[in-house]
Design a protein around this motif. Structure first.
Motif, PDB file in Angstrom:
ATOM      1  N   ARG A 684       0.856  -1.188   0.000  1.00 39.65           N
ATOM      2  CA  ARG A 684       0.000   0.000   0.000  1.00 39.65           C
ATOM      3  C   ARG A 684       0.890   1.237   0.000  1.00 39.65           C
ATOM      4  N   LEU A 685       0.820   2.006  -1.085  1.00 39.97           N
ATOM      5  CA  LEU A 685       1.548   3.269  -1.189  1.00 39.97           C
ATOM      6  C   LEU A 685       0.652   4.386  -0.684  1.00 39.97           C
ATOM      7  N   SER A 686       1.109   5.101   0.338  1.00 37.33           N
ATOM      8  CA  SER A 686       0.337   6.231   0.859  1.00 37.33           C
ATOM      9  C   SER A 686       0.719   7.490   0.096  1.00 37.33           C
ATOM     10  N   MET A 687      -0.248   8.065  -0.575  1.00 33.90           N
ATOM     11  CA  MET A 687      -0.032   9.244  -1.392  1.00 33.90           C
ATOM     12  C   MET A 687      -0.528  10.501  -0.673  1.00 33.90           C
ATOM     13  N   PRO A 688      -0.141  11.684  -1.150  1.00 30.36           N
ATOM     14  CA  PRO A 688      -0.617  12.921  -0.518  1.00 30.36           C
ATOM     15  C   PRO A 688      -2.139  13.004  -0.550  1.00 30.36           C
ATOM     16  N   GLU A 689      -2.680  13.843   0.298  1.00 29.21           N
ATOM     17  CA  GLU A 689      -4.117  14.094   0.387  1.00 29.21           C
ATOM     18  C   GLU A 689      -4.893  12.841   0.781  1.00 29.21           C
ATOM     19  N   GLY A 690      -4.217  11.930   1.499  1.00 26.36           N
ATOM     20  CA  GLY A 690      -4.897  10.769   2.038  1.00 26.36           C
ATOM     21  C   GLY A 690      -5.190   9.657   1.052  1.00 26.36           C
ATOM     22  N   LYS A 691      -4.708   9.756  -0.166  1.00 21.12           N
ATOM     23  CA  LYS A 691      -4.968   8.725  -1.164  1.00 21.12           C
ATOM     24  C   LYS A 691      -3.949   7.597  -1.043  1.00 21.12           C
ATOM     25  N   SER A 692      -4.317   6.426  -1.547  1.00 19.02           N
ATOM     26  CA  SER A 692      -3.397   5.297  -1.512  1.00 19.02           C
ATOM     27  C   SER A 692      -3.535   4.492  -2.785  1.00 19.02           C
ATOM     28  N   PHE A 693      -2.442   3.835  -3.141  1.00 18.54           N
ATOM     29  CA  PHE A 693      -2.441   2.937  -4.297  1.00 18.54           C
ATOM     30  C   PHE A 693      -1.981   1.571  -3.806  1.00 18.54           C
ATOM     31  N   VAL A 694      -2.800   0.548  -4.084  1.00 17.24           N
ATOM     32  CA  VAL A 694      -2.539  -0.794  -3.570  1.00 17.24           C
ATOM     33  C   VAL A 694      -2.120  -1.708  -4.720  1.00 17.24           C
ATOM     34  N   LYS A 717      -0.574  -3.068 -20.777  1.00 16.05           N
ATOM     35  CA  LYS A 717       0.616  -2.253 -21.038  1.00 16.05           C
ATOM     36  C   LYS A 717       1.723  -2.593 -20.052  1.00 16.05           C
ATOM     37  N   THR A 718       2.952  -2.442 -20.502  1.00 18.41           N
ATOM     38  CA  THR A 718       4.104  -2.747 -19.638  1.00 18.41           C
ATOM     39  C   THR A 718       4.626  -1.492 -18.950  1.00 18.41           C
ATOM     40  N   TYR A 719       3.728  -0.575 -18.663  1.00 19.36           N
ATOM     41  CA  TYR A 719       4.096   0.628 -17.924  1.00 19.36           C
ATOM     42  C   TYR A 719       2.890   1.123 -17.152  1.00 19.36           C
ATOM     43  N   ILE A 720       3.165   1.988 -16.191  1.00 24.46           N
ATOM     44  CA  ILE A 720       2.114   2.674 -15.435  1.00 24.46           C
ATOM     45  C   ILE A 720       2.568   4.109 -15.218  1.00 24.46           C
ATOM     46  N   ASP A 721       1.625   5.042 -15.182  1.00 21.11           N
ATOM     47  CA  ASP A 721       1.963   6.466 -15.125  1.00 21.11           C
ATOM     48  C   ASP A 721       1.989   7.001 -13.697  1.00 21.11           C
ATOM     49  N   TYR A 722       2.772   8.036 -13.525  1.00 14.14           N
ATOM     50  CA  TYR A 722       2.885   8.751 -12.247  1.00 14.14           C
ATOM     51  C   TYR A 722       1.527   9.258 -11.773  1.00 14.14           C
ATOM     52  N   GLU A 723       0.782   9.885 -12.658  1.00 15.33           N
ATOM     53  CA  GLU A 723      -0.511  10.458 -12.256  1.00 15.33           C
ATOM     54  C   GLU A 723      -1.500   9.375 -11.845  1.00 15.33           C
ATOM     55  N   THR A 724      -1.413   8.214 -12.476  1.00 12.56           N
ATOM     56  CA  THR A 724      -2.281   7.098 -12.093  1.00 12.56           C
ATOM     57  C   THR A 724      -1.999   6.675 -10.659  1.00 12.56           C
ATOM     58  N   LEU A 725      -0.736   6.585 -10.317  1.00 11.90           N
ATOM     59  CA  LEU A 725      -0.354   6.220  -8.951  1.00 11.90           C
ATOM     60  C   LEU A 725      -0.785   7.292  -7.966  1.00 11.90           C
ATOM     61  N   ARG A 726      -0.587   8.556  -8.313  1.00 16.08           N
ATOM     62  CA  ARG A 726      -0.887   9.651  -7.388  1.00 16.08           C
ATOM     63  C   ARG A 726      -2.390   9.777  -7.132  1.00 16.08           C
ATOM     64  N   ARG A 727      -3.207   9.432  -8.118  1.00 21.71           N
ATOM     65  CA  ARG A 727      -4.651   9.542  -7.925  1.00 21.71           C
ATOM     66  C   ARG A 727      -5.194   8.474  -6.983  1.00 21.71           C
ATOM     67  N   GLY A 728      -4.423   7.417  -6.780  1.00 16.26           N
ATOM     68  CA  GLY A 728      -4.874   6.335  -5.928  1.00 16.26           C
ATOM     69  C   GLY A 728      -5.649   5.297  -6.711  1.00 16.26           C
ATOM     70  N   GLY A 729      -5.747   4.115  -6.128  1.00 14.28           N
ATOM     71  CA  GLY A 729      -6.443   3.025  -6.794  1.00 14.28           C
ATOM     72  C   GLY A 729      -5.761   1.715  -6.476  1.00 14.28           C
ATOM     73  N   SER A 730      -5.857   0.754  -7.400  1.00 16.90           N
ATOM     74  CA  SER A 730      -5.250  -0.547  -7.152  1.00 16.90           C
ATOM     75  C   SER A 730      -4.825  -1.203  -8.453  1.00 16.90           C
ATOM     76  N   MET A 731      -3.846  -2.060  -8.337  1.00 12.76           N
ATOM     77  CA  MET A 731      -3.396  -2.869  -9.466  1.00 12.76           C
ATOM     78  C   MET A 731      -3.192  -4.281  -8.954  1.00 12.76           C
ATOM     79  N   THR A 732      -3.759  -5.238  -9.648  1.00 15.73           N
ATOM     80  CA  THR A 732      -3.705  -6.631  -9.224  1.00 15.73           C
ATOM     81  C   THR A 732      -3.030  -7.462 -10.305  1.00 15.73           C
ATOM     82  N   PHE A 733      -2.072  -8.266  -9.895  1.00 14.19           N
ATOM     83  CA  PHE A 733      -1.340  -9.128 -10.817  1.00 14.19           C
ATOM     84  C   PHE A 733      -1.629 -10.590 -10.484  1.00 14.19           C
ATOM     85  N   THR A 734      -1.903 -11.368 -11.507  1.00 14.41           N
ATOM     86  CA  THR A 734      -1.924 -12.820 -11.370  1.00 14.41           C
ATOM     87  C   THR A 734      -0.584 -13.326 -11.880  1.00 14.41           C
TER      88      THR A 734
END
Length: 758
Positions: A684-694, A717-734
């Motif tokens: 769990r990455l804790s981002m500014p403004e209380g957001k998190s990316f899991v 895609k084999t990449y992820i963007d900075y803004e996607t991480l900063r906005r918060g959310g989740s990414m799941t890998f099998t």
């Protein structure tokens, strides 16, 4: 009824088992998973980190370390050592750069104090030593004395339990201000003040570190010794407090300042009248706060290496500013010797840290990155140049103009109060000037580079090909700043063209990068296995991948995807052949490559550390996934030999941190990360403004991505963007044990400048 009781018992046992599992995967303290001794089992000939236990606050202005090496020895703590000479205030970023702002203290017992550092040194054992990021405790066997120390940002508290066998008048605290023009004087019954001037460069005339030592019991005797030092007077004192309270520990406080003795007394307030346990608890809480920004769920043994690396990533660059009596942020400038307002940071080499360490700070600790960016602007105002290697001021070390990458990465991410016009002026000045005395600051050979597109091999400039490749990437970074700052189309076009200069060093006849002469011919004789000469601490096999901003362009030069991946493969399949003739001996970086059984892959040095991720750009991300996991598994641990080369100010650690998350910033200043493979079940990455990316992984024991979902939707895609991480959310890998076709489509590839221009 018996069946119900049996079922209830089973449920209770299951609940207990799950509770035990949860406790084993959710430690109460991340910081206590850290081993500050990782990398300390190093020598001049073989680096397994070249670290020392940094006892500090995150980015603390002052750090402390137990000192096993002699005064002035860059290897100030070695795991193999058996004796301690003292507890030392340190600012050393690397043994190769050495230290400044340094002095030491050592409690001892005896009828008279011993000042000679060899004779006063005490035997100690790692079995009676506890090193934490926030505290250090050790048993000094020769004196039957226990010492405890906990730092704040600019001060520290010491607690000493002297031997009960020693009479009060036999208990001493030796303060060594080191040679090179030091001073110590007694201010009152409780306080001594000193000045240490010992440094290894990067300072103006008049530089000094002012320190204060204040005891809680009155000084009864003070024995002084002064010697002729290497570069001036060497002052030492021994203090006897003659406290009759034999059963209670002796407590004293230490602080220092680069501004003045009065400022050191202000800094002492950080710990004054506080107990060791209080300062220790506050330090632990601060480390816990910062480390928990990346909260990992997994077994403690898998987490220990990760948090030890994250700890190393939060030490440099260090804060070089202080808070004055008015509560204002001020700093001593190592560039011009003045006391000035604002932030300043130091003790980092951007040749190392532009790659992963600074992007990690900008992503996870943006508020600190903002202050660092403002500090870089102050360094420019005070010296006319951004620092490339600072400790504390400009140092002549390494190549490139990679401050452009660091400040551009901060600027495009909106970090810091930066005037675009001033930043543009600063970047263009650094790209088109040489520092008058420091060869590694500005751009050595810029006139050749601007005219020819490369620094030639016959111009008397060392490591010319490495400089040329890094200048081309730095020009792309400058272009990103010019675009955001709204610079003229002509300026943007110029730096867009210069960003493609890497192509001029590619020799199609051998398929690798190569130096060129002023007449355009390629450097000869030439060997792709030769370390140094055209390159910096590496060879053409390592540096040919230094096209961070245009991997597709490099793929095109090398003949397409298949030819490119064959070359990537060859780095691992070639034996560790090397040519050390430029140096005349096997430098430690060569030896570290040779012994790791990974062919010509030299992860122990920075130029090649991004290479594994380049398979993503050529349609074979499964090879990235395989090799990332192999490097993590084989070359890192939480032991004293836990690195495979110099740790270098957090860069090698930040590579591990990013790779464990599952992605890596191949192109800093872009805001995009190439995907590798996640290492943990959940992060769990804790981002500014209380957001998190899991980030979640189904089975992190295997490396290959079978499928991925971003916020519940399939992600190919084999990449992820900075803004996607900063906005918060989740990414799941099998994940699975076999490679798949995930991420192999042409449109799945990360950014390349050539493709973006079309």
């Amino acid at each position: 009824m018996k069946l119900l009781r049996l079922l209830s018992l089973c449920l209770l046992l299951l609940a207990g088992s799950l509770s035990l599992q949860a406790s084993s995967t959710s430690p109460t303290s991340y910081v206590d998973l850290v081993n500050p001794l990782v990398g300390t089992q190093s020598t001049f000939d073989l680096s397994l980190g070249n670290t020392y236990p940094v006892i500090s606050r995150p980015w603390g202005m002052n750090s402390w370390t137990p000192q096993t090496g002699k005064m002035g020895d860059g290897w100030q703590y070695s795991y193999q050592a058996t004796k301690l000479r003292g507890l030392k205030q340190t600012h050393q970023p690397s043994p190769w750069i050495n230290d400044y702002g340094q002095f030491s203290l050592l409690p001892m017992t005896g009828k008279a104090p011993v000042f000679n550092e060899e004779k006063r040194a005490s035997w100690f054992s790692h079995k009676a030593e506890e090193a934490r990021p926030y505290s250090y405790e050790v048993y000094l066997a020769d004196y039957d004395t226990r010492v405890r120390m906990a730092p704040s940002e600019r001060a520290a508290v010491f607690e000493v339990e002297f031997s009960r066998m020693a009479r009060p008048e036999e208990r001493w605290i030796v303060v060594d201000a080191f040679d090179s023009g030091s001073e110590i004087q007694q201010l009152d019954r409780y306080t001594i003040a000193g000045i240490s001037r010992k440094n290894s460069g990067g300072v103006p005339k008049g530089f000094a570190n002012y320190f204060i030592v204040r005891f809680t019991d009155p000084i009864q005797r003070l024995v002084r010794e002064e010697r002729k030092g290497k570069d001036g007077r060497h002052a030492l004192v021994a203090v006897n407090l003659a406290d009759e309270k034999v059963s209670s520990p002796t407590t004293f406080y230490v602080a220092s300042s680069f501004i003045s003795r009065e400022q050191a007394e202000l800094n002492l307030k950080e710990v004054a009248s506080r107990s060791y346990q209080q300062v220790r608890a506050e330090g632990k809480a601060e480390w816990e706060k910062q480390l928990s920004r990346i909260a990992v769920t997994d077994s403690p043994d898998r987490m220990s290496t990760f948090y030890s690396c994250l700890y190393r990533s939060l030490l440099f660059p260090r804060r070089f500013y202080e808070i004055n009596g008015k509560g204002e942020v001020v700093h001593y400038s190592p560039y011009n010797g003045q006391i000035l307002p604002g932030y300043l940071y130091t003790d980092t080499g951007y040749w190392d840290t532009f790659r992963a360490l600074m992007p990690l700070i900008h992503l996870v600790y943006p508020e600190e990155g903002a202050k660092m960016a403002e500090g870089m602007m102050n360094a420019y105002r005070e010296s006319g140049f951004f620092p490339e290697w600072a400790s504390p001021g400009h140092r002549d070390c390494m190549v490139g103009n990679n401050s452009a990458s660091v400040i551009a990465d901060a600027f495009v991410k909106g970090l810091g109060r930066i005037d675009p016009k001033e930043l543009t002026t600063a970047l263009l000045h650094g790209a088109n000037n040489e520092h008058p005395s420091i060869r590694s600051t500005g751009r050595l050979g810029y006139k050749y580079y601007n005219k020819l597109g490369y620094v030639p091999s016959d111009a008397g400039i060392n490591e010319h090909a490495a400089r040329s490749l890094e200048y081309a990437y730095d020009d792309w970074c400058i272009l990103q700043t010019l675009q955001k700052a709204g610079a003229s189309a002509d300026q943007q076009q110029l730096y867009a063209e210069r960003a493609m200069n890497y192509r001029k060093l590619y020799d199609p006849s051998i398929g690798w990068m190569r130096g060129r002469r002023q007449d355009g011919s390629f450097q000869s004789p030439f060997s792709i296995f030769k370390w140094g000469d055209a390159f910096t601490e590496g060879n053409s096999l390592h540096y040919s991948w230094s096209v961070f901003h245009d991997v597709q362009g490099l793929i095109d030069l090398m003949g397409g995807d298949k030819a490119f991946t064959r070359k990537l493969d060859s780095i691992f399949t070639l034996p560790p052949i090397f040519d050390d003739s430029y140096y005349g001996f096997v430098i430690h970086e060569i030896r570290e490559m040779q012994i790791m059984d990974m062919g010509n892959y030299a992860h122990g040095n920075q130029p090649i550390q991004h290479m594994i991720y380049l398979y993503d750009y050529a349609g074979e991300p499964a090879k990235t996934q395989y090799w990332v996991r192999e490097v993590m598994r084989r070359l890192y641990s939480d032991r004293p030999d836990g690195y495979c080369g110099d740790e270098d100010n957090g860069q090698t650690s930040a590579w591990y941190v990013f790779s464990a998350l599952g992605f890596y910033p191949v192109t800093p200043a872009l805001g995009q990360y190439a995907i590798g493979t996640p290492y943990f079940r959940e992060v769990r990455l804790s981002m500014p403004e209380g957001k998190s990316f899991v980030i979640r992984a189904s089975d992190p024991s295997v490396p290959y991505i079978q499928s991925a979902q971003l916020n519940g939707k399939a992600w190919e895609k084999t990449y992820i963007d900075y803004e996607t991480l900063r906005r918060g959310g989740s990414m799941t890998f099998t994940l699975g044990a076999k490679a798949t076709s995930w991420g192999t489509h042409a449109c799945a590839r990360p950014y390349s400048f050539s493709r973006a221009k079309k």
